[in-house]
Design a protein around this motif. Structure first.
Motif, PDB file in Angstrom:
ATOM      1  N   THR A 120      14.053  -1.203 -35.970  1.00 22.70           N
ATOM      2  CA  THR A 120      14.517  -1.147 -37.357  1.00 22.70           C
ATOM      3  C   THR A 120      14.542  -2.534 -37.990  1.00 22.70           C
ATOM      4  O   THR A 120      14.143  -2.711 -39.158  1.00 22.70           O
ATOM      5  CB  THR A 120      15.927  -0.529 -37.413  1.00 22.70           C
ATOM      6  N   GLN A 121      14.986  -3.533 -37.238  1.00 18.30           N
ATOM      7  CA  GLN A 121      15.023  -4.898 -37.759  1.00 18.30           C
ATOM      8  C   GLN A 121      13.618  -5.437 -38.028  1.00 18.30           C
ATOM      9  O   GLN A 121      13.405  -6.170 -38.993  1.00 18.30           O
ATOM     10  CB  GLN A 121      15.748  -5.813 -36.764  1.00 18.30           C
ATOM     11  N   ILE A 122      12.657  -5.050 -37.192  1.00 21.91           N
ATOM     12  CA  ILE A 122      11.276  -5.512 -37.397  1.00 21.91           C
ATOM     13  C   ILE A 122      10.668  -4.871 -38.630  1.00 21.91           C
ATOM     14  O   ILE A 122       9.977  -5.532 -39.421  1.00 21.91           O
ATOM     15  CB  ILE A 122      10.411  -5.220 -36.144  1.00 21.91           C
ATOM     16  N   TRP A 123      10.929  -3.582 -38.844  1.00 17.94           N
ATOM     17  CA  TRP A 123      10.449  -2.925 -40.073  1.00 17.94           C
ATOM     18  C   TRP A 123      11.004  -3.649 -41.297  1.00 17.94           C
ATOM     19  O   TRP A 123      10.291  -3.913 -42.266  1.00 17.94           O
ATOM     20  CB  TRP A 123      10.886  -1.448 -40.120  1.00 17.94           C
ATOM     21  N   GLN A 124      12.295  -3.986 -41.237  1.00 12.10           N
ATOM     22  CA  GLN A 124      12.931  -4.656 -42.371  1.00 12.10           C
ATOM     23  C   GLN A 124      12.344  -6.050 -42.578  1.00 12.10           C
ATOM     24  O   GLN A 124      12.086  -6.467 -43.712  1.00 12.10           O
ATOM     25  CB  GLN A 124      14.441  -4.751 -42.131  1.00 12.10           C
ATOM     26  N   THR A 131      -6.526  -9.176 -24.038  1.00 11.27           N
ATOM     27  CA  THR A 131      -5.768  -8.125 -24.722  1.00 11.27           C
ATOM     28  C   THR A 131      -4.284  -8.461 -24.754  1.00 11.27           C
ATOM     29  O   THR A 131      -3.775  -9.169 -23.869  1.00 11.27           O
ATOM     30  CB  THR A 131      -5.984  -6.761 -24.018  1.00 11.27           C
ATOM     31  N   TRP A 132      -3.603  -7.929 -25.752  1.00 10.98           N
ATOM     32  CA  TRP A 132      -2.151  -8.098 -25.855  1.00 10.98           C
ATOM     33  C   TRP A 132      -1.461  -7.113 -24.932  1.00 10.98           C
ATOM     34  O   TRP A 132      -1.858  -5.945 -24.851  1.00 10.98           O
ATOM     35  CB  TRP A 132      -1.680  -7.864 -27.295  1.00 10.98           C
ATOM     36  N   VAL A 133      -0.432  -7.584 -24.251  1.00  8.86           N
ATOM     37  CA  VAL A 133       0.334  -6.721 -23.336  1.00  8.86           C
ATOM     38  C   VAL A 133       1.825  -6.810 -23.656  1.00  8.86           C
ATOM     39  O   VAL A 133       2.668  -6.603 -22.787  1.00  8.86           O
ATOM     40  CB  VAL A 133       0.077  -7.116 -21.858  1.00  8.86           C
ATOM     41  N   TRP A 134       2.147  -7.095 -24.909  1.00  4.29           N
ATOM     42  CA  TRP A 134       3.551  -7.315 -25.282  1.00  4.29           C
ATOM     43  C   TRP A 134       4.411  -6.078 -25.087  1.00  4.29           C
ATOM     44  O   TRP A 134       5.611  -6.186 -24.833  1.00  4.29           O
ATOM     45  CB  TRP A 134       3.642  -7.809 -26.731  1.00  4.29           C
ATOM     46  N   GLN A 135       3.810  -4.876 -25.152  1.00  6.22           N
ATOM     47  CA  GLN A 135       4.618  -3.654 -24.984  1.00  6.22           C
ATOM     48  C   GLN A 135       5.256  -3.584 -23.597  1.00  6.22           C
ATOM     49  O   GLN A 135       6.289  -2.937 -23.425  1.00  6.22           O
ATOM     50  CB  GLN A 135       3.756  -2.397 -25.212  1.00  6.22           C
ATOM     51  N   GLN A 136       4.638  -4.253 -22.610  1.00  7.90           N
ATOM     52  CA  GLN A 136       5.184  -4.218 -21.245  1.00  7.90           C
ATOM     53  C   GLN A 136       6.518  -4.975 -21.139  1.00  7.90           C
ATOM     54  O   GLN A 136       7.272  -4.763 -20.190  1.00  7.90           O
ATOM     55  CB  GLN A 136       4.189  -4.849 -20.268  1.00  7.90           C
ATOM     56  N   TYR A 137       6.796  -5.832 -22.096  1.00  8.78           N
ATOM     57  CA  TYR A 137       7.978  -6.698 -21.997  1.00  8.78           C
ATOM     58  C   TYR A 137       9.057  -6.342 -23.013  1.00  8.78           C
ATOM     59  O   TYR A 137       9.984  -7.114 -23.223  1.00  8.78           O
ATOM     60  CB  TYR A 137       7.548  -8.154 -22.178  1.00  8.78           C
ATOM     61  N   LEU A 138       8.936  -5.179 -23.612  1.00  8.18           N
ATOM     62  CA  LEU A 138       9.924  -4.761 -24.600  1.00  8.18           C
ATOM     63  C   LEU A 138      11.256  -4.449 -23.936  1.00  8.18           C
ATOM     64  O   LEU A 138      11.307  -3.852 -22.856  1.00  8.18           O
ATOM     65  CB  LEU A 138       9.438  -3.519 -25.353  1.00  8.18           C
ATOM     66  N   VAL A 177       9.160   0.850 -28.624  1.00  8.23           N
ATOM     67  CA  VAL A 177       9.026   1.030 -30.071  1.00  8.23           C
ATOM     68  C   VAL A 177       8.044   2.161 -30.338  1.00  8.23           C
ATOM     69  O   VAL A 177       7.311   2.600 -29.454  1.00  8.23           O
ATOM     70  CB  VAL A 177       8.558  -0.268 -30.761  1.00  8.23           C
ATOM     71  N   SER A 178       8.016   2.641 -31.560  1.00 11.38           N
ATOM     72  CA  SER A 178       7.160   3.763 -31.931  1.00 11.38           C
ATOM     73  C   SER A 178       5.680   3.369 -31.898  1.00 11.38           C
ATOM     74  O   SER A 178       5.323   2.190 -32.007  1.00 11.38           O
ATOM     75  CB  SER A 178       7.524   4.246 -33.342  1.00 11.38           C
ATOM     76  N   ASN A 179       4.833   4.384 -31.774  1.00 11.29           N
ATOM     77  CA  ASN A 179       3.385   4.149 -31.804  1.00 11.29           C
ATOM     78  C   ASN A 179       2.950   3.583 -33.146  1.00 11.29           C
ATOM     79  O   ASN A 179       2.005   2.791 -33.225  1.00 11.29           O
ATOM     80  CB  ASN A 179       2.632   5.451 -31.513  1.00 11.29           C
ATOM     81  N   LEU A 186       1.340  -3.688 -35.587  1.00  7.96           N
ATOM     82  CA  LEU A 186       1.418  -5.037 -35.022  1.00  7.96           C
ATOM     83  C   LEU A 186       0.120  -5.415 -34.310  1.00  7.96           C
ATOM     84  O   LEU A 186      -0.349  -6.554 -34.428  1.00  7.96           O
ATOM     85  CB  LEU A 186       2.605  -5.140 -34.056  1.00  7.96           C
ATOM     86  N   ASN A 187      -0.461  -4.483 -33.587  1.00  4.13           N
ATOM     87  CA  ASN A 187      -1.703  -4.792 -32.878  1.00  4.13           C
ATOM     88  C   ASN A 187      -2.841  -5.099 -33.846  1.00  4.13           C
ATOM     89  O   ASN A 187      -3.693  -5.953 -33.558  1.00  4.13           O
ATOM     90  CB  ASN A 187      -2.093  -3.639 -31.948  1.00  4.13           C
ATOM     91  N   LYS A 188      -2.855  -4.434 -34.992  1.00  2.00           N
ATOM     92  CA  LYS A 188      -3.893  -4.734 -35.983  1.00  2.00           C
ATOM     93  C   LYS A 188      -3.630  -6.086 -36.649  1.00  2.00           C
ATOM     94  O   LYS A 188      -4.565  -6.808 -37.000  1.00  2.00           O
ATOM     95  CB  LYS A 188      -3.978  -3.624 -37.022  1.00  2.00           C
ATOM     96  N   MET A 189      -2.366  -6.443 -36.811  1.00  2.00           N
ATOM     97  CA  MET A 189      -2.038  -7.767 -37.349  1.00  2.00           C
ATOM     98  C   MET A 189      -2.470  -8.866 -36.381  1.00  2.00           C
ATOM     99  O   MET A 189      -2.771  -9.996 -36.793  1.00  2.00           O
ATOM    100  CB  MET A 189      -0.530  -7.880 -37.608  1.00  2.00           C
TER     101      MET A 189
END
Length: 380
Positions: free
Chosen positions: A138-142, A249-256, A260-262, A268-271
């Motif tokens: 939610t904070q990231i969306w904001q 490749t980005w692997v940031w989802q592994q360290y959440l 987060v939602s798809n 974020l991946n497109k950014m």
């Protein structure tokens, strides 16, 4: 306290009520109004000081940036002068946005250049991350909604920030809690000829887009840096540590800390696409996707909400009469029965059937049996 701005002063601290440094004799007031209190930062091109505007009754705080480049080469010095002058020009225009510090003054004093800008009271997002931990979805969306509009404003005026990172985003401490984008010292004009020139690689390496590292920053480079900022806030890790160089490749989802939602992952991946053409090209494209996701989320919430239902009708309940009611009803039956056997005047009474009760005692006995039977059935 008054702080001496002479870079070579051995003892820069002074009392508030003096106008000249007691150690080196330098003037303590800039333009006879801005008094430095303490240093708050230092970069490659200069130093930053917290200050007070003595010319206003409320004595508001402000920020003094002193041009004091650390590199000594002629080319580096010329580049530093260009960037410092450019920051002043850009702040003069961009400071009209409520989420960008306002430029208050730009001048030269004692052969040193200064700019004075609005002080933003609050913590930057790196400090907030250290104190409060990982950001939620939610904070990231904001954050995206707040800062993309600021970037949209900058890009519309042909300015690429080039140094977006948590340290350069401050959350105001007032009731509105707005996010403010600061430090335009690395900002670049993106007008015609400038876009086609290879420039100096500027910015924090962890957050810089690949093309910017090669000196070819474009508008999409700021979008990349904002995406890298988001994954840092989500994972509490350097973006460098969230990228698999072996597999590119980005692997940031592994360290959440929390999944987060798809939808957010896709944005974020497109950014963060390393090849600029595969990335969002403009802020408008990102905002369009954000708005679509917001509409989908709102529609899903409405569909998932249960429709109001009328309360279910409960079957009628039978309330057993109390013993006193039974006694009353049996007494009425007895009265009616005996009354019907009373002799009527001037009338011949029919013979009483031998099979019926022949006396009051028998009637009482039958009524008692009936009462006992009724109560027994209701207790079973």
């Amino acid at each position: 306290m008054s702080y001496c701005l002479n870079p070579h002063c051995p003892k820069p601290e002074n009392p508030t009520d003096v106008k000249f440094c007691r150690t080196c004799g330098s003037k303590l007031l800039l333009k006879e109004r801005y008094r430095a209190i303490k240093p708050i930062g230092q970069g490659g091109f200069g130093k930053t000081f917290l200050a007070v505007d003595e010319d206003k009754p409320s004595k508001p705080r402000c920020v003094i940036k002193q041009f004091y480049p650390q590199s000594q080469g002629a080319n580096s010095l010329a580049k530093a002068v260009e960037l410092f002058n450019q920051e002043a020009v850009q702040l003069d225009e961009l400071g009209k946005h409520p989420q960008i510090p306002e430029l208050l003054a730009y001048f030269t004093q004692e052969n040193r250049q200064y700019l004075v800008q609005e002080f933003i009271d609050g913590q930057n997002l790196a400090q907030e991350l250290a104190h409060k931990g990982a950001f939620s979805e939610t904070q990231i969306w904001q954050l995206l909604n707040d800062l993309l509009s600021v970037l949209q404003f900058c890009h519309a005026r042909h300015v690429i920030h080039r140094d977006i990172k948590p340290e350069n985003i401050i959350r105001e401490s007032d009731a509105q809690r707005k996010l403010v984008l600061v430090d335009f010292g690395a900002a670049k004009s993106a007008t015609g000829a400038a876009l086609n020139q290879t420039g100096t690689s500027i910015g924090s390496p962890e957050y810089v887009a690949p093309e910017q590292m090669r000196g070819r920053a474009v508008f999409a480079s700021d979008i990349y840096s904002l995406g890298a900022t988001c994954i840092n806030l989500l994972t509490v890790r350097s973006p460098f540590d969230s990228y698999d160089t072996n597999n590119d490749t980005w692997v940031w989802q592994q360290y959440l800390k929390t999944p987060v939602s798809n939808q957010l992952s896709r944005i974020l991946n497109k950014m963060l696409e390393s090849i600029p053409i595969r990335r969002y090209q403009t802020v408008d494209e990102v905002l369009k996707d954000l708005n679509q996701q917001s509409q989908v989320a709102a529609t899903s919430a409405i569909a998932a909400k249960p429709l109001p239902q009328s309360p279910a009708k409960s079957p009628p309940t039978f309330v057993s009469p109390s013993p006193s009611q039974i006694d009353l009803e049996l007494e009425q039956m007895k009265t009616q029965f005996l009354g019907s056997n009373k002799p009527q005047p001037n009338k011949i009474q029919p013979p009483i059937p031998t099979s019926g009760p022949s006396s009051t005692n028998e009637i009482d006995q039958e009524l008692e049996e009936l009462k006992a039977k009724y109560l027994g059935n209701n207790n079973s």
